[in-house]
Every structure is written in structure tokens, then in C-alpha cells.
Design an enzyme around this catalytic site. Structure first.
Site, PDB file in Angstrom:
ATOM      1  N   HIS A 145       0.842  -1.218   0.000  1.00 13.26           N
ATOM      2  CA  HIS A 145       0.000   0.000   0.000  1.00 13.26           C
ATOM      3  C   HIS A 145       0.866   1.252   0.000  1.00 13.26           C
ATOM      4  CE1 HIS A 145      -4.058   1.846   1.319  1.00 13.26           C
ATOM      5  NE2 HIS A 145      -3.232   2.857   1.045  1.00 13.26           N
ATOM      6  N   GLU A 204     -11.256   3.275   7.557  1.00 10.85           N
ATOM      7  CA  GLU A 204     -10.153   4.182   7.887  1.00 10.85           C
ATOM      8  C   GLU A 204     -10.757   5.454   8.477  1.00 10.85           C
ATOM      9  OE1 GLU A 204      -8.197   5.955   4.521  1.00 10.85           O
ATOM     10  OE2 GLU A 204      -6.427   6.526   5.670  1.00 10.85           O
ATOM     11  N   ASP A 209       1.656   3.867   2.986  1.00  9.92           N
ATOM     12  CA  ASP A 209       0.627   4.756   2.430  1.00  9.92           C
ATOM     13  C   ASP A 209       1.264   5.862   1.564  1.00  9.92           C
ATOM     14  OD1 ASP A 209      -2.023   5.253   1.967  1.00  9.92           O
ATOM     15  OD2 ASP A 209      -2.409   6.313   3.838  1.00  9.92           O
ATOM     16  N   ASP A 210       1.779   6.905   2.221  1.00  8.75           N
ATOM     17  CA  ASP A 210       2.303   8.068   1.484  1.00  8.75           C
ATOM     18  C   ASP A 210       3.636   8.490   2.106  1.00  8.75           C
ATOM     19  OD1 ASP A 210      -0.088   8.705  -0.285  1.00  8.75           O
ATOM     20  OD2 ASP A 210      -1.005   8.630   1.694  1.00  8.75           O
ATOM     21  N   HIS A 216       1.083   4.955  -2.302  1.00  7.20           N
ATOM     22  CA  HIS A 216       0.571   5.804  -3.395  1.00  7.20           C
ATOM     23  C   HIS A 216       1.739   6.509  -4.079  1.00  7.20           C
ATOM     24  CE1 HIS A 216      -3.764   5.747  -2.119  1.00  7.20           C
ATOM     25  NE2 HIS A 216      -3.207   5.436  -0.962  1.00  7.20           N
ATOM     26  N   GLY A 249      -9.595   7.976  -1.300  1.00  6.23           N
ATOM     27  CA  GLY A 249     -10.271   9.266  -1.162  1.00  6.23           C
ATOM     28  C   GLY A 249     -11.078   9.401   0.118  1.00  6.23           C
TER      29      GLY A 249
HETATM   30  N1  ADE Z   1      -5.126   8.715  -0.792  1.00  3.09           N
HETATM   31  C1  ADE Z   1      -3.870   8.766  -0.362  1.00  3.09           C
HETATM   32  N2  ADE Z   1      -3.744   8.362   0.914  1.00  3.09           N
HETATM   33  C2  ADE Z   1      -5.007   8.020   1.298  1.00  3.09           C
HETATM   34  C3  ADE Z   1      -5.558   7.526   2.478  1.00  3.09           C
HETATM   35  N3  ADE Z   1      -4.810   7.274   3.554  1.00  3.09           N
HETATM   36  N4  ADE Z   1      -6.877   7.298   2.527  1.00  3.09           N
HETATM   37  C4  ADE Z   1      -7.646   7.539   1.450  1.00  3.09           C
HETATM   38  N5  ADE Z   1      -7.177   8.007   0.312  1.00  3.09           N
HETATM   39  C5  ADE Z   1      -5.870   8.254   0.224  1.00  3.09           C
HETATM   40 ZN    ZN Z   2      -3.904   4.822   0.922  1.00  6.30          ZN
END
Ligand code: ADE
Ligand code: ZN
Length: 373
Positions: free
Chosen positions: A41, A229, A307-308, A43, A199
Site C-alpha cells: 500500500h 479508515e 501509504d504516502d 501511493h 479518497g
Molecule cells: N489517498 C492517499 N492516501 C489516502 C488515504 N490514507 N486514505 C484515502 N485516500 C488516500
Molecule cells: Zn492509501
């Protein structure tokens, strides 16, 4: 505690409070970096190097604020509200940078280079074609092909087995999502293995996308859905039952819904948990409130992810270090989590088995080497 998750997870001075676990393991500085890892996971849009952003701004004459202010626009800082609205706002700034095919290919390659540096052996990189196409109104098909091309180059150059997941936002239109799903289906043989729903979960229900995801699944795409989430635990049940989700992004509110918990156990659905992101986006109020240990105890197929990474300023190694040192997850449990991720990869069964075997063996070699020190 609240500041622990800002910048590299650990605030100076906190090291002394960490519980040493399983003998001397936590005294070894490089274990978390050295172990082979699997990322399910991540992005692409949340993986842009800050230095690359500054360079692109210079080259393309973008009128951007000074460094410190730009940093605030694309990363989570210590004095910001830990809310999903603030978290998602970072992506609006990031959308300004996807200005040429070369940039899109470059950021894809850099994301893979960074994963390689962190000893990630298998990477599923999700990307949002609608976001990447926005600033220049690029056709979605072309954007997807540039990411595919960048991923192929990166995979070869940096030696990380890489697969792609096309991501659509639930706060954007069904029509756009349908185009992305169709184009992704056409590109399965080129390494797009899945479709993701991301999103604003708090305000947009996944029901709108149910038929589209069912159809994409029937056409051969694997499905993962951000659920439980920022929205209720019931959304996890809905994602598995009605969107055919084989994995759940986060799913940390699973204990709110007994049907979701039962179904996830019965179906072996994997959970892509991202601890730092959960804290920074307000999905949990503190690290101690995070359900990861309970999810593991309940025998859910929990995996650990970033995630990011550039928004959160973390690596996957940081996340493993964090859960080990701050949440009491021992090294043998870390091994199980990495193997759970390998087993849940969107690969065919032979590739899956090979990945599990390879990661297990390498993990044991690394651990044995560290234990000798
Ligand atoms: N897009 C990027 N990170 C996200 C997240 N944690 N939850 C939903 N959409 C996302
Ligand atoms: Zn995500």
C-alpha cells in the site's frame, strides 16, 4: 506520545523509553532496514521526493513559496491538525507537478529507487490516473502508459519486483472511475494488477462504485478498497461483500463491526495497515489507541505499509521499527507480517509461493547475521 509520529517516528529522547524485545534485537540499528520487505500500500502521488519537487519547480518556472512553506504544503508537520481533510489537502499541491510524460516516468522510477534503497523486494505501487492527468489535461490512457513505462524501467534498474494498482477516488466521479477501470483492464498484461478505491471515506460511500468494482474483478483485476479508515467498520463488510475487495486499505475500525470481523476472518482478507498515516490523518488519536496489536492477536491477515511515505516522511523500515519498538511487535511477528504481505500480493499462485519462499529465506539469513553481532 502525540509527537512521536512526526518525522522519522521517534522524538529525540524517546529511544530510552523503548522496550527492548526478544533479546538484543532492538539494540541493532539496521535490522529494520536490512530485512527484506513487501509493500502492498503505497501511493505514487504520496511518494514524490521533496528535492525533485523543488527541482521541477525551478525547471518549469512554477511560482512556489519558499522551501519551508512548500514543505508544509506537501508534508505533515508537527503543528498541523491531524485530520483527513488536512492529510488529503497535500495531494492538491502535488497535482501541480505532473506536467510532462518525462516527469511522470521519472517520479515512478524514483519511487522504485527509494523502495530499493529501503530493501523492499516486492512493491505494489498504486497511482491515481485522474490526479496525474489533471494539470495538463493529459489523456488517462497516456498517463497510465507513462507510469507503466517508468515502472518497467525502475523495476529493471533497481531490482524491485513491481506491480501497479490503478486508484480512483470516491470523491471523484463514477464516470472517471469507469474510464480508469476500463483502461486498467486493457493493461493487465503490462503490469496493472489491481483497482483501488481511495479518497474521502467520511463523506462518500463506496456503494456508488460497487457495480464497477464487481465488473473489474470479473475482468481480471484484483481489488483493494480503503475502508474502515475514516469511515465506519461496516464499510469493510461492504467492500468485501459488494466491491469484491480481496484486501482492505487500513480497515482499522474492523472491531466496530462483528459482521466485518467475521467476514474478514472467513475470507482471509488482508489488511493493509499504515500506522503513521493513521495517526497523521486522525484515524487514530494516538499510537496507543491503534488497534494493530489487537488485529494481530485476532489472527487477521495484517500487513504493514507506508501509504504516502513522502507526505509522512517515513520509510517502510521506519514503520517496522515503530511497531517493534513502540507497539511491542516482536521480530518473529514481524516476519509473519512480511510473509502475510507476500502471500496477499496480487500475483499468480506460483509467483506468490516463490515470493513467500524467497522473502522467508532472506529474512532468516538477515536475522541470523544480526543475532551473531
Ligand atoms: N489517498 C492517499 N492516501 C489516502 C488515504 N490514507 N486514505 C484515502 N485516500 C488516500
Ligand atoms: Zn492509501
Amino acid at each position: 506520545m502525540e509527537n512521536q509520529l512526526i518525522k522519522g517516528n521517534v522524538v529525540a529522547g524517546d529511544e530510552n523509553k523503548m522496550k527492548p524485545l526478544e533479546g538484543q534485537m532492538s539494540a541493532l540499528p539496521d535490522l529494520f532496514q536490512a530485512i527484506p520487505k513487501v509493500e502492498l500500500h503505497r501511493h505514487l502521488e504520496g511518494s514524490l521526493r521533496f528535492e525533485t519537487l523543488r527541482e521541477l519547480a525551478r525547471i518549469h518556472g512554477l511560482n512556489l513559496p519558499p522551501t519551508a512553506q512548500l514543505r508544509e504544503m506537501v508534508q505533515i508537520g508537527p503543528n498541523e491538525p491531524m485530520t483527513f481533510v488536512n492529510f488529503l489537502s497535500k495531494f492538491s499541491t502535488l497535482r501541480l507537478f505532473y506536467r510532462t510524460p518525462e516527469i511522470i516516468s521519472r517520479i515512478t522510477q524514483e519511487a522504485i529507487a527509494d523502495a530499493a534503497q529501503d530493501n523492499v523486494r516486492y512493491l505494489e505501487l498504486r497511482f491515481t490516473p485522474v490526479a496525474l492527468s489533471k494539470s495538463q489535461d493529459f489523456p488517462l490512457a497516456e498517463v497510465m502508459d507513462w507510469v507503466i513505462e517508468g515502472a518497467k524501467i525502475g523495476e529493471k534498474k533497481y531490482g524491485v519486483t513491481t506491480r501497479l494498482i490503478a486508484s480512483v477516488n470516491r470523491h471523484e466521479s463514477l464516470a472517471l472511475a469507469a474510464q480508469v477501470a476500463y483502461l486498467a483492464q486493457e493493461r493487465i498484461s503490462q503490469g496493472i494488477v489491481g483497482l483501488d478505491l481511495a479518497g474521502n471515506e467520511a463523506d462518500f460511500h463506496a456503494e456508488t462504485f460497487a457495480k464497477l468494482f464487481q465488473s473489474a474483478h470479473e475482468k481480471g483485476l484484483h481489488i483493494t478498497v480503503h475502508a474502515g479508515e475514516w469511515g465506519p467498520g461496516d464499510n469493510i463488510y461492504h467492500a468485501i461483500e459488494h466491491l469484491r475487495a480481496e484486501r482492505i486499505g487500513h480497515g482499522i475500525r474492523v472491531f466496530e463491526s462483528q459482521p466485518a470481523l467475521d467476514l474478514a476472518k472467513r475470507s482471509g482478507t488482508a489488511f493493509e495497515v499504515c500506522v503513521t498515516s493513521n495517526y497523521q490523518s486522525g484515524a487514530v488519536s494516538s499510537l496507543s489507541a491503534h488497534p494493530l496489536p489487537k488485529m494481530i492477536e485476532e489472527d487477521l491477515a495484517v500487513t504493514i505499509n507506508t501509504d504516502d511515505p513522502s507526505i509522512s516522511q517515513i520509510t517502510l523500515s521506519d514503520e517496522y521499527r515503530l511497531v517493534h519498538q513502540q507497539m511491542g511487535i516482536g521480530t518473529s511477528e514481524l516476519r509473519r507480517r512480511i510473509l502475510a504481505a507476500a502471500r496477499s500480493a496480487f500475483l499468480d499462485s506460483t509467483e506468490n509461493m516463490q515470493l513467500v519462499k524467497r522473502i522467508g529465506q532472506e529474512f532468516d539469513t538477515v536475522l541470523a547475521a544480526h543475532s551473531k553481532v
